[in-house]
Motif scaffolding. Structure first.
Motif, PDB file in Angstrom:
ATOM      1  N   ASN A   5       0.812  -1.225   0.000  1.00 56.55           N
ATOM      2  CA  ASN A   5       0.000   0.000   0.000  1.00 56.55           C
ATOM      3  C   ASN A   5       0.843   1.271   0.000  1.00 56.55           C
ATOM      4  N   TYR A   6       2.131   1.150   0.131  1.00 50.70           N
ATOM      5  CA  TYR A   6       2.991   2.317   0.320  1.00 50.70           C
ATOM      6  C   TYR A   6       3.983   2.477  -0.825  1.00 50.70           C
ATOM      7  N   LYS A   7       3.461   2.616  -2.014  1.00 48.42           N
ATOM      8  CA  LYS A   7       4.312   2.750  -3.195  1.00 48.42           C
ATOM      9  C   LYS A   7       4.676   4.210  -3.430  1.00 48.42           C
ATOM     10  N   LEU A   8       5.955   4.467  -3.576  1.00 48.07           N
ATOM     11  CA  LEU A   8       6.427   5.796  -3.959  1.00 48.07           C
ATOM     12  C   LEU A   8       6.249   5.955  -5.467  1.00 48.07           C
ATOM     13  N   GLY A   9       6.256   7.184  -5.919  1.00 45.64           N
ATOM     14  CA  GLY A   9       6.178   7.446  -7.353  1.00 45.64           C
ATOM     15  C   GLY A   9       7.367   6.829  -8.078  1.00 45.64           C
ATOM     16  N   ALA A  10       7.153   6.426  -9.303  1.00 52.15           N
ATOM     17  CA  ALA A  10       8.204   5.774 -10.090  1.00 52.15           C
ATOM     18  C   ALA A  10       9.440   6.652 -10.245  1.00 52.15           C
ATOM     19  N   ASN A  11       9.245   7.971 -10.195  1.00 54.25           N
ATOM     20  CA  ASN A  11      10.373   8.885 -10.377  1.00 54.25           C
ATOM     21  C   ASN A  11      11.294   8.947  -9.157  1.00 54.25           C
ATOM     22  N   ILE A  12      10.841   8.518  -7.970  1.00 53.59           N
ATOM     23  CA  ILE A  12      11.723   8.581  -6.795  1.00 53.59           C
ATOM     24  C   ILE A  12      11.935   7.228  -6.106  1.00 53.59           C
ATOM     25  N   ALA A  13      11.186   6.209  -6.461  1.00 53.98           N
ATOM     26  CA  ALA A  13      11.287   4.911  -5.779  1.00 53.98           C
ATOM     27  C   ALA A  13      12.698   4.330  -5.844  1.00 53.98           C
ATOM     28  N   HIS A  14      13.405   4.549  -6.922  1.00 54.32           N
ATOM     29  CA  HIS A  14      14.742   3.979  -7.111  1.00 54.32           C
ATOM     30  C   HIS A  14      15.856   4.836  -6.504  1.00 54.32           C
ATOM     31  N   GLU A  74      26.369  -1.974   0.698  1.00 53.43           N
ATOM     32  CA  GLU A  74      27.356  -0.898   0.643  1.00 53.43           C
ATOM     33  C   GLU A  74      26.787   0.386   0.065  1.00 53.43           C
ATOM     34  N   LYS A  75      25.945   0.275  -0.957  1.00 49.42           N
ATOM     35  CA  LYS A  75      25.359   1.471  -1.580  1.00 49.42           C
ATOM     36  C   LYS A  75      24.111   1.956  -0.856  1.00 49.42           C
ATOM     37  N   GLY A  76      23.598   1.216   0.094  1.00 51.80           N
ATOM     38  CA  GLY A  76      22.367   1.593   0.777  1.00 51.80           C
ATOM     39  C   GLY A  76      21.150   1.097   0.011  1.00 51.80           C
ATOM     40  N   HIS A  77      20.014   1.150   0.664  1.00 52.51           N
ATOM     41  CA  HIS A  77      18.769   0.706   0.043  1.00 52.51           C
ATOM     42  C   HIS A  77      18.113   1.857  -0.712  1.00 52.51           C
ATOM     43  N   THR A  78      17.217   1.486  -1.615  1.00 50.80           N
ATOM     44  CA  THR A  78      16.429   2.515  -2.305  1.00 50.80           C
ATOM     45  C   THR A  78      15.399   3.076  -1.341  1.00 50.80           C
ATOM     46  N   LEU A  79      14.839   4.238  -1.687  1.00 56.13           N
ATOM     47  CA  LEU A  79      13.816   4.844  -0.841  1.00 56.13           C
ATOM     48  C   LEU A  79      12.603   3.929  -0.716  1.00 56.13           C
ATOM     49  N   GLN A  80      12.234   3.252  -1.802  1.00 57.94           N
ATOM     50  CA  GLN A  80      11.092   2.337  -1.744  1.00 57.94           C
ATOM     51  C   GLN A  80      11.374   1.176  -0.789  1.00 57.94           C
ATOM     52  N   LEU A  82      13.315   1.276   1.816  1.00 59.44           N
ATOM     53  CA  LEU A  82      13.249   1.816   3.179  1.00 59.44           C
ATOM     54  C   LEU A  82      11.805   1.906   3.658  1.00 59.44           C
ATOM     55  N   VAL A  83      10.904   2.362   2.791  1.00 58.97           N
ATOM     56  CA  VAL A  83       9.481   2.437   3.140  1.00 58.97           C
ATOM     57  C   VAL A  83       8.944   1.031   3.394  1.00 58.97           C
ATOM     58  N   ASN A  84       9.273   0.084   2.521  1.00 62.32           N
ATOM     59  CA  ASN A  84       8.820  -1.301   2.700  1.00 62.32           C
ATOM     60  C   ASN A  84       9.341  -1.906   4.002  1.00 62.32           C
ATOM     61  N   ASP A  85      10.609  -1.636   4.323  1.00 63.99           N
ATOM     62  CA  ASP A  85      11.193  -2.172   5.558  1.00 63.99           C
ATOM     63  C   ASP A  85      10.513  -1.585   6.787  1.00 63.99           C
ATOM     64  N   CYS A  86      10.195  -0.301   6.748  1.00 69.41           N
ATOM     65  CA  CYS A  86       9.468   0.320   7.873  1.00 69.41           C
ATOM     66  C   CYS A  86       8.104  -0.346   8.051  1.00 69.41           C
ATOM     67  N   ALA A  87       7.377  -0.535   6.948  1.00 71.67           N
ATOM     68  CA  ALA A  87       6.049  -1.150   7.016  1.00 71.67           C
ATOM     69  C   ALA A  87       6.140  -2.592   7.512  1.00 71.67           C
ATOM     70  N   THR A  88       7.118  -3.346   7.038  1.00 74.54           N
ATOM     71  CA  THR A  88       7.276  -4.734   7.461  1.00 74.54           C
ATOM     72  C   THR A  88       7.644  -4.819   8.934  1.00 74.54           C
ATOM     73  N   THR A  89       8.571  -3.974   9.368  1.00 72.56           N
ATOM     74  CA  THR A  89       8.976  -3.963  10.769  1.00 72.56           C
ATOM     75  C   THR A  89       7.787  -3.675  11.676  1.00 72.56           C
ATOM     76  N   LEU A  90       6.998  -2.669  11.348  1.00 71.53           N
ATOM     77  CA  LEU A  90       5.847  -2.323  12.175  1.00 71.53           C
ATOM     78  C   LEU A  90       4.748  -3.376  12.099  1.00 71.53           C
ATOM     79  N   LYS A  91       4.631  -4.044  10.976  1.00 68.82           N
ATOM     80  CA  LYS A  91       3.613  -5.087  10.825  1.00 68.82           C
ATOM     81  C   LYS A  91       3.826  -6.204  11.839  1.00 68.82           C
TER      82      LYS A  91
END
Length: 158
Positions: A5-14, A74-80, A82-91
């Protein structure tokens, strides 16, 4: 809480954290990312206070590793991600609340272990052992009501 349910716009998700403020002057990207994080948090608060929600969606630790990747690339996660990980952690968090069925704001309620009301003489803390699946004991603390603790403190001073 569905993480899809927490999809970022295609222009910033990556994009990655280095594409947000203060690294980049573009505030729109940061605003959209933080709005999604806020949506995740707001839905978690709603679910926490919904009496029809599970208190805990229990999974064994080895199963949780499949649901949530805790490795830091090493490069870090994408913004999408990070949002998914927050939602999964709280779930999979334990959901507790401070709302009571009587509506009395002086009562403190922990849905995992029940509640104490003003008719009982509360201990400061009592330990209860709960056994899940007959294998893994967990320790739960039952907390006394704040007004009862204040009353005890006044009695001790006298």
């Amino acid at each position: 809480m569905n993480t899809s349910n927490y999809k970022l716009g295609a222009n910033i998700a990556h994009l990655r954290c280095t594409d947000l403020l203060p690294y980049k002057e573009e505030a729109n990207t940061t605003n959209e990312f933080l709005r999604k994080i806020f949506d995740v948090l707001a839905d978690f608060v709603k679910a926490t206070n919904d009496r029809h929600e599970k208190i805990l969606d229990f999974h064994h630790p080895h199963d949780m590793l499949k649901l949530l990747d805790l490795k830091i690339p090493e490069k870090g996660h994408t913004l999408q991600q990070l949002v998914n990980d927050c939602a999964t952690t709280l779930k999979y968090q334990v959901k507790t609340d401070i709302l009571t069925t009587s509506g009395n704001r002086d009562e403190f309620c922990v849905t995992l272990v029940g509640r104490l009301d003003s008719s009982t003489e509360p201990p400061a803390l009592s330990r209860n052992m709960a056994v899940q699946n007959q294998k893994e004991p967990t320790l739960a603390l039952q907390t006394a009501q704040p007004h009862a603790l204040r009353r005890e403190a006044r009695r001790d001073k006298a």
